[in-house]
Enzyme design. Structure first.
Site, PDB file in Angstrom:
ATOM      1  N   TRP A 127       0.861  -1.181   0.000  1.00 57.86           N
ATOM      2  CA  TRP A 127       0.000   0.000   0.000  1.00 57.86           C
ATOM      3  C   TRP A 127       0.899   1.233   0.000  1.00 57.86           C
ATOM      4  O   TRP A 127       1.749   1.376   0.884  1.00 57.86           O
ATOM      5  CB  TRP A 127      -0.890  -0.038   1.245  1.00 57.86           C
ATOM      6  CG  TRP A 127      -1.855   1.078   1.394  1.00 57.86           C
ATOM      7  CD1 TRP A 127      -2.695   1.591   0.445  1.00 57.86           C
ATOM      8  CD2 TRP A 127      -2.101   1.824   2.594  1.00 57.86           C
ATOM      9  NE1 TRP A 127      -3.452   2.610   0.973  1.00 57.86           N
ATOM     10  CE2 TRP A 127      -3.109   2.779   2.294  1.00 57.86           C
ATOM     11  CE3 TRP A 127      -1.592   1.787   3.891  1.00 57.86           C
ATOM     12  CZ2 TRP A 127      -3.597   3.674   3.231  1.00 57.86           C
ATOM     13  CZ3 TRP A 127      -2.075   2.677   4.825  1.00 57.86           C
ATOM     14  CH2 TRP A 127      -3.069   3.600   4.504  1.00 57.86           C
ATOM     15  N   ASP A 208      -0.643  -5.446   9.122  1.00 57.45           N
ATOM     16  CA  ASP A 208      -1.705  -4.518   8.762  1.00 57.45           C
ATOM     17  C   ASP A 208      -2.877  -5.363   8.271  1.00 57.45           C
ATOM     18  O   ASP A 208      -2.773  -6.035   7.243  1.00 57.45           O
ATOM     19  CB  ASP A 208      -1.225  -3.567   7.666  1.00 57.45           C
ATOM     20  CG  ASP A 208      -2.242  -2.467   7.348  1.00 57.45           C
ATOM     21  OD1 ASP A 208      -3.374  -2.515   7.882  1.00 57.45           O
ATOM     22  OD2 ASP A 208      -1.898  -1.563   6.557  1.00 57.45           O
ATOM     23  N   ALA A 210      -6.675  -4.956   7.174  1.00 59.60           N
ATOM     24  CA  ALA A 210      -7.708  -3.969   6.853  1.00 59.60           C
ATOM     25  C   ALA A 210      -8.923  -4.590   6.174  1.00 59.60           C
ATOM     26  O   ALA A 210      -9.910  -3.891   5.940  1.00 59.60           O
ATOM     27  CB  ALA A 210      -7.123  -2.889   5.942  1.00 59.60           C
ATOM     28  N   LYS A 243     -13.580  -1.192   6.048  1.00 57.65           N
ATOM     29  CA  LYS A 243     -14.118  -2.040   4.994  1.00 57.65           C
ATOM     30  C   LYS A 243     -15.168  -3.006   5.513  1.00 57.65           C
ATOM     31  O   LYS A 243     -16.300  -3.041   5.029  1.00 57.65           O
ATOM     32  CB  LYS A 243     -12.989  -2.812   4.308  1.00 57.65           C
ATOM     33  CG  LYS A 243     -12.142  -1.976   3.368  1.00 57.65           C
ATOM     34  CD  LYS A 243     -11.138  -1.130   4.105  1.00 57.65           C
ATOM     35  CE  LYS A 243     -10.242  -0.349   3.166  1.00 57.65           C
ATOM     36  NZ  LYS A 243      -9.305   0.535   3.891  1.00 57.65           N
TER      37      LYS A 243
END
Length: 394
Positions: A127, A208, A210, A243
């Site tokens: 990202w 991470d 998400a 999300k």
């Protein structure tokens, strides 16, 4: 003072969004922005969120601050959702943050505070904001091979070889599931090999996560994270609710510091609270409150999980439809990786020139590195994208 400021690099995704808005073509397709959309092109408010908001409106009696680390009840339900029973609760420090990005930023701040000489190893690609924030914070970044542009899967041998160059105290940033931007994930065997390497070399994992629930399911998507948390001496986990709860604008995240040494929890918790105080004082609570209410209410949780599963299966269906249509048009299975990838994104692995050709010729908007947001499609637009990919010679 202001005259000394210099223009900052434009955000490529935001620039792409502007170009899309200005494009007059009716059949244009936005695959750039990293936000879930349904078949109508809308990012809906989930049913359970609506119900929880109504209940909160009726019951909330104050808008006073929560603690520096946010509501402990929010941390409890998120830790349970992500880590299950893999780590004792007393070994985990946690603090609410403004979104998953806030959790990532706080994690980097903690790394720099704890070990200013630490390098952070990030996947190639990752990202983009990971690298942008690391550069701003002043932490040395090293990339490790991850995406195989031939198979469009994980270049695991290259990944392991590159991580062997990390030194004790360095941090390895991993994606918990639904790798952004590639969509290519580690399997269970590969997760274990990474863990063994981390422990052998004294490396600190940072995860991470998400997109829990967007890939193979809520429990399945957390499996690798739980393995890491249970088997390494310490780790950092940055989580986002944007999300899987659809609350992007509520900026709801959590940073966890996990240590197998339970005596470290109080110090870690104090440090997370201190970092929050320096950066934004008290974290936002509205989204965190809704998440807490949903995960603590049997009926709301069941409805949320059901709708999340509908979202997940819908994206898998679009993946399969696109892979099938590309196979029909190309007469080969070279695009089969699209059905194998998980989450919102897939990386086509083509050139910026061909991405631009698809934009100019067909109104297909995707990031220049060929990352496409599968959730930007619907059953009607899949054939249009497939034809554009073939016509461009991808």
């Amino acid at each position: 003072m202001f005259e000394t400021l210099k223009p900052q690099p434009a955000d490529k995704i935001l620039a792409l969004m502007q170009m899309y808005r200005e494009d007059p073509r009716a059949d244009k397709i936005d695959l750039g922005v990293g936000v879930y959309k349904n078949a109508e092109g809308v990012t809906p408010v989930m049913r359970a969120i609506k119900a929880a908001e109504h209940k909160l409106w009726e019951e909330e009696t104050t808008k006073a601050y929560t603690g520096l680390a946010g509501d402990p009840g929010y941390a409890d339900v998120m830790i349970k959702l992500i880590l299950g029973d893999s780590v004792a609760r007393g070994n985990i420090a946690a603090a609410a943050t403004p979104g998953g990005t806030g959790a990532v930023r706080q994690a980097f701040e903690l790394i720099k505070m704890a070990n200013p000489k630490a390098r952070v190893f990030v996947s190639d690609p990752t990202w983009p904001n990971h690298i942008s924030i690391l550069k701003y914070v002043g932490i040395e970044t090293v990339t490790y091979r991850y995406f195989d542009r031939e198979t469009r899967g994980v270049n695991f041998d290259g990944m392991i070889e590159d991580l062997k160059g990390a030194e004790k105290g360095d941090v390895v940033l991993l994606h918990g599931c639904c790798h952004n931007p590639t969509g290519a994930n580690l399997n269970t065997t590969q997760w274990q090999e990474v863990i063994d390497l981390l422990n052998a070399r004294g490396l600190i994992p940072m995860i991470d996560i998400a997109y829990q629930g967007f890939g193979d399911g809520l429990e399945e998507d957390a499996a690798g994270v739980r393995m890491v948390a249970a088997q390494t001496p310490e780790c950092l986990i940055a989580a986002s609710c944007s999300k899987n709860f659809g609350i992007y604008r509520e900026r709801t995240g959590l940073l966890m510091a996990v240590s197998q040494d339970g005596s470290a929890q109080a110090l870690n918790q104090g440090t997370l609270a201190f970092l929050n105080r320096q950066n934004f004082s008290f974290p936002p609570d509205h989204g965190a409150r809704l998440v807490t209410m949903i995960l603590n209410d049997e009926a709301l949780r069941a409805d949320w999980a059901s709708e999340l599963e509908e979202v997940r299966l819908g994206m898998l269906g679009l993946r399969q439809q696109l892979a099938d249509e590309l196979q029909r048009l190309s007469g080969s299975d070279r695009f089969g990786f699209i059905a194998q990838h998980r989450g919102m994104f897939s990386l086509l692995g083509t050139t910026p020139e061909l991405v631009e050709k698809m934009r100019v010729d067909n109104g297909i908007y995707m990031v220049g590195d060929s990352r496409m947001n599968i959730a930007g499609l619907n059953k009607t637009t899949v054939p249009l994208l497939a034809k554009a990919i073939i016509d461009a010679g991808v």
